[in-house]
Motif scaffolding. Sequence first.
Motif, PDB file in Angstrom:
ATOM      1  N   MET A   1       0.826  -1.193   0.000  1.00  0.00           N
ATOM      2  CA  MET A   1       0.000   0.000   0.000  1.00  0.00           C
ATOM      3  C   MET A   1       0.871   1.259   0.000  1.00  0.00           C
ATOM      4  SD  MET A   1      -3.249   1.009   0.470  1.00  0.00           S
ATOM      5  CE  MET A   1      -4.163   2.349   1.108  1.00  0.00           C
ATOM      6  N   LYS A   2       1.909   1.261   0.814  1.00  0.00           N
ATOM      7  CA  LYS A   2       2.771   2.427   0.916  1.00  0.00           C
ATOM      8  C   LYS A   2       3.469   2.717  -0.414  1.00  0.00           C
ATOM      9  CE  LYS A   2       6.527   4.286   3.668  1.00  0.00           C
ATOM     10  NZ  LYS A   2       7.414   4.052   4.800  1.00  0.00           N
ATOM     11  N   ARG A   3       3.931   1.668  -1.084  1.00  0.00           N
ATOM     12  CA  ARG A   3       4.594   1.848  -2.370  1.00  0.00           C
ATOM     13  C   ARG A   3       3.627   2.386  -3.417  1.00  0.00           C
ATOM     14  NH1 ARG A   3       8.486  -2.988  -4.000  1.00  0.00           N
ATOM     15  NH2 ARG A   3       8.820  -1.507  -5.681  1.00  0.00           N
ATOM     16  N   THR A   4       2.384   1.918  -3.381  1.00  0.00           N
ATOM     17  CA  THR A   4       1.381   2.382  -4.342  1.00  0.00           C
ATOM     18  C   THR A   4       1.094   3.858  -4.145  1.00  0.00           C
ATOM     19  OG1 THR A   4       0.383   0.182  -4.352  1.00  0.00           O
ATOM     20  CG2 THR A   4      -0.942   1.991  -5.214  1.00  0.00           C
ATOM     21  N   LEU A   5       0.900   4.283  -2.905  1.00  0.00           N
ATOM     22  CA  LEU A   5       0.634   5.691  -2.632  1.00  0.00           C
ATOM     23  C   LEU A   5       1.836   6.560  -3.003  1.00  0.00           C
ATOM     24  CD1 LEU A   5      -1.305   5.483   0.733  1.00  0.00           C
ATOM     25  CD2 LEU A   5      -2.219   5.977  -1.535  1.00  0.00           C
ATOM     26  N   HIS A   6       3.023   6.060  -2.735  1.00  0.00           N
ATOM     27  CA  HIS A   6       4.214   6.803  -3.116  1.00  0.00           C
ATOM     28  C   HIS A   6       4.275   6.960  -4.636  1.00  0.00           C
ATOM     29  CE1 HIS A   6       8.271   8.315  -3.191  1.00  0.00           C
ATOM     30  NE2 HIS A   6       8.595   7.360  -4.048  1.00  0.00           N
ATOM     31  N   TYR A   7       3.987   5.894  -5.364  1.00  0.00           N
ATOM     32  CA  TYR A   7       4.018   5.948  -6.824  1.00  0.00           C
ATOM     33  C   TYR A   7       2.967   6.920  -7.356  1.00  0.00           C
ATOM     34  CZ  TYR A   7       4.145   4.544 -11.674  1.00  0.00           C
ATOM     35  OH  TYR A   7       4.247   4.555 -13.038  1.00  0.00           O
ATOM     36  N   LEU A   8       1.773   6.927  -6.755  1.00  0.00           N
ATOM     37  CA  LEU A   8       0.730   7.860  -7.183  1.00  0.00           C
ATOM     38  C   LEU A   8       1.150   9.307  -6.929  1.00  0.00           C
ATOM     39  CD1 LEU A   8      -2.518   6.047  -6.040  1.00  0.00           C
ATOM     40  CD2 LEU A   8      -1.732   6.412  -8.384  1.00  0.00           C
ATOM     41  N   THR A   9       1.756   9.547  -5.784  1.00  0.00           N
ATOM     42  CA  THR A   9       2.240  10.893  -5.469  1.00  0.00           C
ATOM     43  C   THR A   9       3.330  11.313  -6.447  1.00  0.00           C
ATOM     44  OG1 THR A   9       1.759  10.511  -3.142  1.00  0.00           O
ATOM     45  CG2 THR A   9       3.227  12.337  -3.653  1.00  0.00           C
ATOM     46  N   TYR A  10       4.253  10.405  -6.721  1.00  0.00           N
ATOM     47  CA  TYR A  10       5.320  10.689  -7.673  1.00  0.00           C
ATOM     48  C   TYR A  10       4.733  10.999  -9.053  1.00  0.00           C
ATOM     49  CZ  TYR A  10       9.181   9.809 -10.866  1.00  0.00           C
ATOM     50  OH  TYR A  10      10.103   9.919 -11.863  1.00  0.00           O
ATOM     51  N   THR A  11       3.779  10.198  -9.489  1.00  0.00           N
ATOM     52  CA  THR A  11       3.149  10.409 -10.794  1.00  0.00           C
ATOM     53  C   THR A  11       2.425  11.738 -10.835  1.00  0.00           C
ATOM     54  OG1 THR A  11       2.862   8.025 -11.003  1.00  0.00           O
ATOM     55  CG2 THR A  11       1.585   9.408 -12.490  1.00  0.00           C
ATOM     56  N   TRP A  12       1.709  12.090  -9.775  1.00  0.00           N
ATOM     57  CA  TRP A  12       0.989  13.369  -9.702  1.00  0.00           C
ATOM     58  C   TRP A  12       1.949  14.544  -9.902  1.00  0.00           C
ATOM     59  CZ3 TRP A  12      -3.427  15.961  -9.697  1.00  0.00           C
ATOM     60  CH2 TRP A  12      -3.451  17.232  -9.135  1.00  0.00           C
ATOM     61  N   TRP A  13       3.077  14.527  -9.188  1.00  0.00           N
ATOM     62  CA  TRP A  13       4.022  15.636  -9.295  1.00  0.00           C
ATOM     63  C   TRP A  13       4.725  15.674 -10.641  1.00  0.00           C
ATOM     64  CZ3 TRP A  13       3.185  19.679  -6.798  1.00  0.00           C
ATOM     65  CH2 TRP A  13       2.640  19.638  -5.516  1.00  0.00           C
ATOM     66  N   ARG A  14       4.954  14.521 -11.251  1.00  0.00           N
ATOM     67  CA  ARG A  14       5.536  14.513 -12.599  1.00  0.00           C
ATOM     68  C   ARG A  14       4.576  15.149 -13.602  1.00  0.00           C
ATOM     69  NH1 ARG A  14      10.493  14.523 -13.568  1.00  0.00           N
ATOM     70  NH2 ARG A  14      10.046  13.684 -15.610  1.00  0.00           N
ATOM     71  N   VAL A  15       3.294  14.824 -13.488  1.00  0.00           N
ATOM     72  CA  VAL A  15       2.295  15.432 -14.375  1.00  0.00           C
ATOM     73  C   VAL A  15       2.222  16.928 -14.126  1.00  0.00           C
ATOM     74  CG1 VAL A  15      -0.182  15.538 -14.896  1.00  0.00           C
ATOM     75  CG2 VAL A  15       0.946  13.327 -14.684  1.00  0.00           C
ATOM     76  N   MET A  16       2.237  17.343 -12.870  1.00  0.00           N
ATOM     77  CA  MET A  16       2.176  18.769 -12.558  1.00  0.00           C
ATOM     78  C   MET A  16       3.404  19.509 -13.104  1.00  0.00           C
ATOM     79  SD  MET A  16      -0.690  19.323 -11.366  1.00  0.00           S
ATOM     80  CE  MET A  16      -0.450  21.051 -11.033  1.00  0.00           C
ATOM     81  N   ARG A  17       4.576  18.911 -12.998  1.00  0.00           N
ATOM     82  CA  ARG A  17       5.775  19.544 -13.565  1.00  0.00           C
ATOM     83  C   ARG A  17       5.650  19.689 -15.074  1.00  0.00           C
ATOM     84  NH1 ARG A  17      10.557  16.305 -10.508  1.00  0.00           N
ATOM     85  NH2 ARG A  17      10.217  17.184  -8.455  1.00  0.00           N
ATOM     86  N   TRP A  18       5.115  18.670 -15.724  1.00  0.00           N
ATOM     87  CA  TRP A  18       4.937  18.716 -17.168  1.00  0.00           C
ATOM     88  C   TRP A  18       3.953  19.826 -17.546  1.00  0.00           C
ATOM     89  CZ3 TRP A  18       0.402  17.203 -19.928  1.00  0.00           C
ATOM     90  CH2 TRP A  18       0.553  17.226 -21.311  1.00  0.00           C
ATOM     91  N   LEU A  19       2.838  19.929 -16.801  1.00  0.00           N
ATOM     92  CA  LEU A  19       1.865  20.977 -17.076  1.00  0.00           C
ATOM     93  C   LEU A  19       2.443  22.363 -16.835  1.00  0.00           C
ATOM     94  CD1 LEU A  19      -1.406  19.442 -15.610  1.00  0.00           C
ATOM     95  CD2 LEU A  19      -0.924  19.956 -18.011  1.00  0.00           C
ATOM     96  N   ARG A  20       3.225  22.507 -15.772  1.00  0.00           N
ATOM     97  CA  ARG A  20       3.837  23.809 -15.483  1.00  0.00           C
ATOM     98  C   ARG A  20       4.827  24.194 -16.575  1.00  0.00           C
ATOM     99  NH1 ARG A  20       1.996  27.228 -11.629  1.00  0.00           N
ATOM    100  NH2 ARG A  20       4.115  27.944 -11.400  1.00  0.00           N
ATOM    101  N   ALA A  21       5.527  23.218 -17.130  1.00  0.00           N
ATOM    102  CA  ALA A  21       6.452  23.501 -18.227  1.00  0.00           C
ATOM    103  C   ALA A  21       5.681  23.862 -19.501  1.00  0.00           C
ATOM    104  CB  ALA A  21       7.347  22.297 -18.477  1.00  0.00           C
ATOM    105  N   LYS A  22       4.556  23.224 -19.690  1.00  0.00           N
ATOM    106  CA  LYS A  22       3.750  23.475 -20.881  1.00  0.00           C
ATOM    107  C   LYS A  22       3.031  24.822 -20.801  1.00  0.00           C
ATOM    108  CE  LYS A  22       0.377  21.233 -23.813  1.00  0.00           C
ATOM    109  NZ  LYS A  22      -0.477  20.080 -24.027  1.00  0.00           N
TER     110      LYS A  22
END
Length: 55
Positions: free
Chosen positions: A1-22
């Motif tokens: 469970m902890k790894r899944t939540l960490h991965y979701l958080t990581y994915t969320w911030w990667r998407v946000m960085r991409w949107l901020r760059a765009k």
Amino acid sequence: MKRTLHYLTYTWWRVMRWLRAKHPKANWKWFTERSCGKDKISAAGVVPCRPDSMR
């Protein structure tokens, strides 16, 4: 469970960085209005970006 939540958080911030760059001049309010507006995703009156709309 902890790894899944960490991965979701990581994915969320990667998407946000991409949107901020765009869209470098956009702010957080613009992002939420664009993705969580009244005419966006909802089911039975529940909007995912508004936790207060849930029972």
